[in-house]
Design a protein around this motif. Structure first.
Motif, mmCIF file in Angstrom:
data_model
loop_
_atom_site.group_PDB
_atom_site.id
_atom_site.type_symbol
_atom_site.label_atom_id
_atom_site.label_comp_id
_atom_site.label_asym_id
_atom_site.label_seq_id
_atom_site.Cartn_x
_atom_site.Cartn_y
_atom_site.Cartn_z
ATOM 1 N N THR A 41 1.444 11.297 5.475
ATOM 2 C CA THR A 41 1.616 9.860 5.765
ATOM 3 C C THR A 41 2.688 9.241 4.872
ATOM 4 O O THR A 41 3.023 8.068 5.025
ATOM 5 C CB THR A 41 0.299 9.074 5.559
ATOM 6 N N SER A 42 3.233 10.008 3.936
ATOM 7 C CA SER A 42 4.174 9.464 2.954
ATOM 8 C C SER A 42 5.565 9.278 3.548
ATOM 9 O O SER A 42 5.941 9.903 4.542
ATOM 10 C CB SER A 42 4.274 10.386 1.735
ATOM 11 N N SER A 43 6.355 8.417 2.907
ATOM 12 C CA SER A 43 7.727 8.176 3.349
ATOM 13 C C SER A 43 8.588 9.428 3.163
ATOM 14 O O SER A 43 9.528 9.665 3.932
ATOM 15 C CB SER A 43 8.333 6.999 2.579
ATOM 16 N N TYR A 75 0.840 -1.203 0.000
ATOM 17 C CA TYR A 75 0.000 0.000 0.000
ATOM 18 C C TYR A 75 0.874 1.253 0.000
ATOM 19 O O TYR A 75 0.631 2.202 -0.756
ATOM 20 C CB TYR A 75 -0.915 -0.002 1.224
ATOM 21 N N GLU A 76 1.901 1.266 0.856
ATOM 22 C CA GLU A 76 2.780 2.435 0.957
ATOM 23 C C GLU A 76 3.517 2.688 -0.360
ATOM 24 O O GLU A 76 3.732 3.846 -0.750
ATOM 25 C CB GLU A 76 3.767 2.242 2.111
ATOM 26 N N TYR A 77 3.897 1.602 -1.035
ATOM 27 C CA TYR A 77 4.588 1.746 -2.326
ATOM 28 C C TYR A 77 3.690 2.456 -3.344
ATOM 29 O O TYR A 77 4.102 3.419 -4.000
ATOM 30 C CB TYR A 77 5.004 0.375 -2.858
ATOM 31 N N PHE A 84 -0.823 16.681 13.330
ATOM 32 C CA PHE A 84 0.387 15.861 13.297
ATOM 33 C C PHE A 84 1.184 16.108 14.575
ATOM 34 O O PHE A 84 1.540 17.249 14.889
ATOM 35 C CB PHE A 84 1.234 16.232 12.071
ATOM 36 N N ALA A 85 1.460 15.036 15.340
ATOM 37 C CA ALA A 85 2.225 15.157 16.581
ATOM 38 C C ALA A 85 3.695 15.377 16.250
ATOM 39 O O ALA A 85 4.296 14.598 15.515
ATOM 40 C CB ALA A 85 2.044 13.906 17.435
ATOM 41 N N THR A 86 4.275 16.424 16.799
ATOM 42 C CA THR A 86 5.612 16.853 16.381
ATOM 43 C C THR A 86 6.754 16.292 17.225
ATOM 44 O O THR A 86 7.918 16.441 16.854
ATOM 45 C CB THR A 86 5.702 18.390 16.407
ATOM 46 N N THR A 87 6.451 15.645 18.357
ATOM 47 C CA THR A 87 7.502 15.067 19.196
ATOM 48 C C THR A 87 7.739 13.627 18.795
ATOM 49 O O THR A 87 6.785 12.873 18.577
ATOM 50 C CB THR A 87 7.114 15.136 20.684
#
Length: 400
Positions: free
Chosen positions: A313-315, A187-189, A267-270
């Motif tokens: 959500t992307s690499s 899916y990620e690809y 989006f959690a930044t830590t």
């Protein structure tokens, strides 16, 4: 055949003796070692395993631990604090001194049989431990616990069957888990491929260019109730909000500052929480998010909210965060740095087309994940059913 019929057939009319665990087995103490010392002494090629609470372990050299504290018999290790439970180990080991272990010197008692019986009774000991502020049990709690002692041949047969079930369940779980990971990678690809554009094909803009400024909430009415989205509210795996608490201006945590609305991306930044991100739905619109989140509110004439969501959500975004976070103890990326990340901005119609495909992929991934997770859970329940069937001896009350 019922559980009782199955066990009665195995026993073939032989009566089962019961004994207190402390009478049946030999209890041994641990070694005087701290978590810090375990970390310092740990060696990847160490031959002696040291157990601490939960899943914490270390491998050390034999000379690192006093010989008197090394256990060389197959044993049941009692994890007595925090997560209370039992572990079987048949190689040389030691453990922290707040724990204890049991081994058998009686040829009529199979230590692994006792281990399996204790495993199905873990909940009993966890209930005892829950009475304390820090869940824990003491040696009398296990010493006085009564265990069945069927004939050695029956013990050996039960162990043989359960070992086979354990191995089969582990193999099936490993296969299904590997399949689940492979599907997620697939899916990620395709997600990353759909989000890839050639140089000059589209215009690239920063997230700051395509999002609106967000201001902190101002408490105006102490009677208003808000949903608070803290850094544990969002599921890492599903990228959805799983739970919130209700707050007002009177009891709001100091980090409850950011008002969110439908279609905001948070989006959690830590670093420890950076996998926690989601798109705000109608249900949570008007909630208050922790200051630990960066709020990305799309300029809808520039980008779709889901276009931002899929990009973070992307690499590529993950790699960007890794390269631009700062701090040693708790690495984090600033909101400003997040908004410096560049994304392509094709026409809205093209964004809609790609988002629709990614939505379908997302639904498929969720369906596969749910199906494989169900299969893993089913195999575990089947194992537990047969384990309970084999160990359904009539229990005596624990004598205190």
């Amino acid at each position: 055949m019922t559980k009782l019929d199955f066990l009665n057939k195995l026993l073939d009319g032989v009566e089962v003796e019961w004994k207190a665990l402390g009478e049946a087995l030999v209890r041994t103490k641990g070694t005087n070692i701290t978590a810090g010392q375990m970390k310092e002494l740990h060696k990847n090629n160490g031959k002696l395993k040291i157990f601490a609470g939960g899943k914490t372990t270390a491998f050390v050299d034999f000379e690192d631990i006093p010989e008197k504290d090394i256990k060389r018999q197959p044993s049941i290790i009692v994890k007595s604090r925090g997560i209370i439970g039992f572990e079987y180990y048949d190689k040389p080991f030691s453990h922290k001194n707040e724990m204890w272990s049991y081994h058998s010197k009686n040829e009529k008692i199979n230590i692994k049989f006792v281990y399996y019986f204790l495993k199905i009774n873990e909940h009993y000991f966890q209930n005892i431990g829950s009475r304390m502020q820090m869940p824990q049990i003491a040696t009398p709690d296990t010493d006085k616990f009564n265990i069945p002692i069927p004939p050695p041949k029956v013990q050996a047969e039960i162990v043989r069957i359960l070992d086979a079930f354990t191995e089969l369940t582990a193999e099936l779980t490993a296969e299904l888990t590997a399949e689940l990971k492979a599907r997620k990678r697939q899916y990620e690809y395709y997600r990353d491929k759909l989000l890839t554009f050639d140089e000059g094909e589209v215009e690239w803009k920063t997230l700051g260019d395509v999002t609106l400024p967000t201001s902190n909430i101002r408490w105006r009415d102490t009677t208003d109730i808000y949903r608070y989205i803290d850094l544990t509210s969002v599921s890492r795996e599903k990228h959805t909000i799983i739970e919130t608490i209700e707050i007002s201006a009177e009891n709001a945590p100091s980090r409850a500052k950011k008002l969110v609305i439908k279609n905001d991306v948070i989006f959690a930044t830590t670093r420890p929480t950076q996998q926690r991100l989601c798109l705000i739905t109608e249900e949570f619109s008007g909630g208050v998010a922790s200051t630990g989140y960066c709020i990305l509110r799309a300029q809808k004439n520039e980008v779709l909210p889901k276009w931002i969501y899929y990009w973070i959500t992307s690499s590529k975004f993950k790699n960007y965060v890794e390269e631009n976070q700062s701090g040693s103890a708790y690495p984090a990326i600033s909101d400003a740095k997040v908004k410096d990340f560049k994304i392509p901005t094709p026409p809205l119609t093209e964004q809609e087309r790609i988002v629709a495909i990614l939505d379908k992929f997302n639904e498929l991934k969720a369906s596969i994940t749910e199906g494989l997770s169900y299969e893993i859970d089913l195999h575990q329940k089947q194992y537990e059913y047969y384990r309970n069937m084999l160990l359904s001896f009539s229990k005596e009350e624990v004598k205190v």
